[in-house]
Scaffold this active site. Structure first.
Site, PDB file in Angstrom:
ATOM      1  N   ARG A  74       1.049  -1.513   0.386  1.00  0.00           N
ATOM      2  CA  ARG A  74       0.336  -0.297  -0.222  1.00  0.00           C
ATOM      3  C   ARG A  74       0.497   1.223  -0.171  1.00  0.00           C
ATOM      4  NH1 ARG A  74      -0.994   3.060   4.322  1.00  0.00           N
ATOM      5  NH2 ARG A  74      -1.013   0.844   5.771  1.00  0.00           N
ATOM      6  N   HIS A  85      -3.048   4.258   4.644  1.00  0.00           N
ATOM      7  CA  HIS A  85      -4.488   3.632   4.972  1.00  0.00           C
ATOM      8  C   HIS A  85      -6.367   3.629   4.314  1.00  0.00           C
ATOM      9  CE1 HIS A  85      -7.180   0.678   6.608  1.00  0.00           C
ATOM     10  NE2 HIS A  85      -7.657   1.565   7.180  1.00  0.00           N
ATOM     11  N   TYR A 105       5.158   5.576  10.839  1.00  0.00           N
ATOM     12  CA  TYR A 105       4.880   4.320  10.849  1.00  0.00           C
ATOM     13  C   TYR A 105       5.767   3.089   9.761  1.00  0.00           C
ATOM     14  CZ  TYR A 105       0.718   2.788   8.544  1.00  0.00           C
ATOM     15  OH  TYR A 105      -0.410   2.640   8.303  1.00  0.00           O
TER      16      TYR A 105
HETATM   17  C1  LIG Z   1     -14.326  -6.670  11.748  1.00  0.00           C
HETATM   18  C2  LIG Z   1     -13.431  -5.309  12.259  1.00  0.00           C
HETATM   19  N1  LIG Z   1     -12.562  -5.008  12.771  1.00  0.00           N
HETATM   20  C3  LIG Z   1     -11.220  -3.670  12.861  1.00  0.00           C
HETATM   21  C4  LIG Z   1     -11.257  -3.179  11.947  1.00  0.00           C
HETATM   22  C5  LIG Z   1     -10.867  -1.874  11.906  1.00  0.00           C
HETATM   23  N2  LIG Z   1     -10.743  -1.601  10.767  1.00  0.00           N
HETATM   24  C6  LIG Z   1     -10.118  -1.206   9.632  1.00  0.00           C
HETATM   25  S1  LIG Z   1      -9.771  -1.291   8.103  1.00  0.00           S
HETATM   26  C7  LIG Z   1      -8.709  -2.224   9.351  1.00  0.00           C
HETATM   27  C8  LIG Z   1      -7.309  -2.627   8.471  1.00  0.00           C
HETATM   28  C9  LIG Z   1      -7.162  -3.715   7.613  1.00  0.00           C
HETATM   29  O1  LIG Z   1      -6.309  -4.559   7.749  1.00  0.00           O
HETATM   30  P1  LIG Z   1      -6.530  -5.575   5.924  1.00  0.00           P
HETATM   31  O2  LIG Z   1      -7.044  -6.629   6.277  1.00  0.00           O
HETATM   32  O3  LIG Z   1      -4.711  -5.902   5.629  1.00  0.00           O
HETATM   33  O4  LIG Z   1      -6.624  -4.735   4.930  1.00  0.00           O
HETATM   34  P2  LIG Z   1      -6.140  -3.032   3.646  1.00  0.00           P
HETATM   35  O5  LIG Z   1      -7.077  -2.257   4.578  1.00  0.00           O
HETATM   36  O6  LIG Z   1      -4.648  -3.792   4.673  1.00  0.00           O
HETATM   37  O7  LIG Z   1      -6.184  -3.055   2.201  1.00  0.00           O
HETATM   38  C10 LIG Z   1      -8.974  -2.180  10.947  1.00  0.00           C
HETATM   39  C11 LIG Z   1      -8.526  -3.056  11.572  1.00  0.00           C
HETATM   40  C12 LIG Z   1     -12.360  -3.111  10.988  1.00  0.00           C
HETATM   41  N3  LIG Z   1     -13.370  -1.908   9.762  1.00  0.00           N
HETATM   42  N4  LIG Z   1     -14.287  -4.030  11.648  1.00  0.00           N
END
Ligand SMILES: Cc1ncc(C[n+]2csc(CCOP(=O)(O)OP(=O)(O)O)c2C)c(N)n1
Length: 362
Positions: free
Chosen positions: A264, A268, A277
């Site tokens: 990415r 985010h 970070y």
């Molecule tokens: C069930 C849930 N827990 C926590 C969150 C908060 N949250 C939003 S995005 C994220 C990280 C997601 O990481 P990843 O699945 O690797 O996808 P990326 O955003 O890196 O594409 C978190 C913890 C959420 N949206 N839903």
């Protein structure tokens, strides 16, 4: 029981495998490889990738001006998203996206206007037009993965040739929904594809403390189906493994887990500050593997891409994005009552009470 007491047949920890790659970072084919796409298909994919990036840029700028809510850019992940989408038949196949897969939704037939309205928080953006095989973007991590398996299994029971693809991140692959979905898909041989975009971060949580698994693709055999690791910044490699997974699924051979190793490049979401970070050196390494430039260099070598075409496409795509925003702006604004619409087919008494109280307060 100590580690030494473990029985000899104890399964060793999976070792990471070299991700599959067809296109070198300079756009040359890997020695001995053949391109899995025609030049016209590569151009179609490039256009979608460039559309995605132009859309990101526009949304970022509007968000900074206070004209759009928080959004999650896809910058850097275009090859994973588009390479996988290109292997699908939008007439028969479904996708259940997370929140970064705008070009995949577009290829499936989702109008740009609807995606923009969704990003603007307009309820009309939540409507998927009939015949468009896309489930809405999903913010609750991993909740879209069981949907893909349900769709896939349903299509198998109905005897259609469709497959369903769940897009999700490395962080989402730590959720129960992921593991339960893999288990069910393995048992039912559902024509589902788990498209794990390992972009190295779950917000500020790095991949290596997200899961103790050494290789995420290697989890798949534990559920009874294959996993494959691929360079997620290589359009051709992603497309190739995705075509194989689609063929397996259509032939009744069941699911596949594809781990796309990508990065990415931007924050985010617009609510995040990655300078706190992210290591600049790592960022530079991945910048040199840009998925769009790689395809442009390949097509330049084929005599199908040059600066003139690049300039023409940049302005055509900018106009296409602007047309999407103009169409979205023409949608009548949603009033506060819209919060209570589309919740249930018949509103519950409590919802009716909440609606009345809310509207009277105003
Ligand atoms: C069930 C849930 N827990 C926590 C969150 C908060 N949250 C939003 S995005 C994220 C990280 C997601 O990481 P990843 O699945 O690797 O996808 P990326 O955003 O890196 O594409 C978190 C913890 C959420 N949206 N839903």
């Amino acid at each position: 029981m100590s580690r030494d007491d473990l029985p000899p047949q104890f399964v060793p920890t999976a070792q990471p495998v070299e991700p599959h790659r067809l296109l070198e970072v300079d756009g040359a084919l890997v020695a001995g490889a053949t391109a899995p796409m025609t030049d016209d298909q590569a151009l179609e994919a490039l256009r979608l990738m460039m559309l995605g990036r132009a859309f990101d840029t526009k949304c970022f700028s509007l968000q900074r001006q206070g004209k759009m809510g928080t959004f999650a850019p896809m910058h850097g992940q275009e090859a994973s998203i588009v390479g996988s989408a290109m292997a699908l038949n939008p007439e028969t196949d479904w996708i259940t996206p997370q929140y970064r897969e705008m070009p995949a939704a577009i290829r499936q037939g989702m109008p740009l206007k609807n995606i923009i309205l969704y990003r603007q928080g307009h309820p009309a953006g939540g409507v998927v037009p009939p015949g468009v095989n896309v489930m809405q973007f999903n913010i609750s991590l991993a909740a879209q993965i069981p949907h893909a398996v349900g769709l896939a299994w349903g299509m198998r029971l109905q005897g259609t040739s469709g497959v369903a693809v769940a897009y999700f991140g490395d962080g989402s692959s730590s959720e129960g929904d992921f593991h339960e979905s893999c288990n069910l898909a393995g048992v039912t041989k559902a024509p589902a594809i788990f498209l794990l975009q390992n972009n190295q971060w779950a917000i500020s949580t790095p991949r290596d403390i997200q899961s103790a698994a050494i290789d995420l693709a290697a989890r798949a055999p534990g559920y009874g189906f294959p996993g494959v690791s691929v360079d997620g910044n290589d359009l051709f490699a992603v497309y190739r493994v995705m075509c194989d997974a689609v063929e397996r699924a259509r032939n009744g051979d069941g699911p596949t887990l594809i781990e796309c190793h990508t990065y990415r490049m931007w924050a985010h979401t617009t609510a995040d500050d990655p300078t706190r970070y992210v290591d600049d050196d790592v960022q530079a390494v991945w910048a040199a593997r840009d998925p769009i430039e790689r395809v442009q260099q390949y097509l330049t070598g084929r005599g199908r891409w040059d600066a003139e075409l690049a300039a023409a496409w940049d302005s055509e795509i900018a106009a296409e994005v602007q047309a999407g925003f103009d169409a979205a702006a023409a949608e009548p604004p949603a009033g506060p009552e819209s919060l209570y619409e589309h919740v249930f087919a018949e509103p519950t008494p409590s919802l009716v009470r909440q609606r009345r109280a809310h509207l009277e307060e105003r």
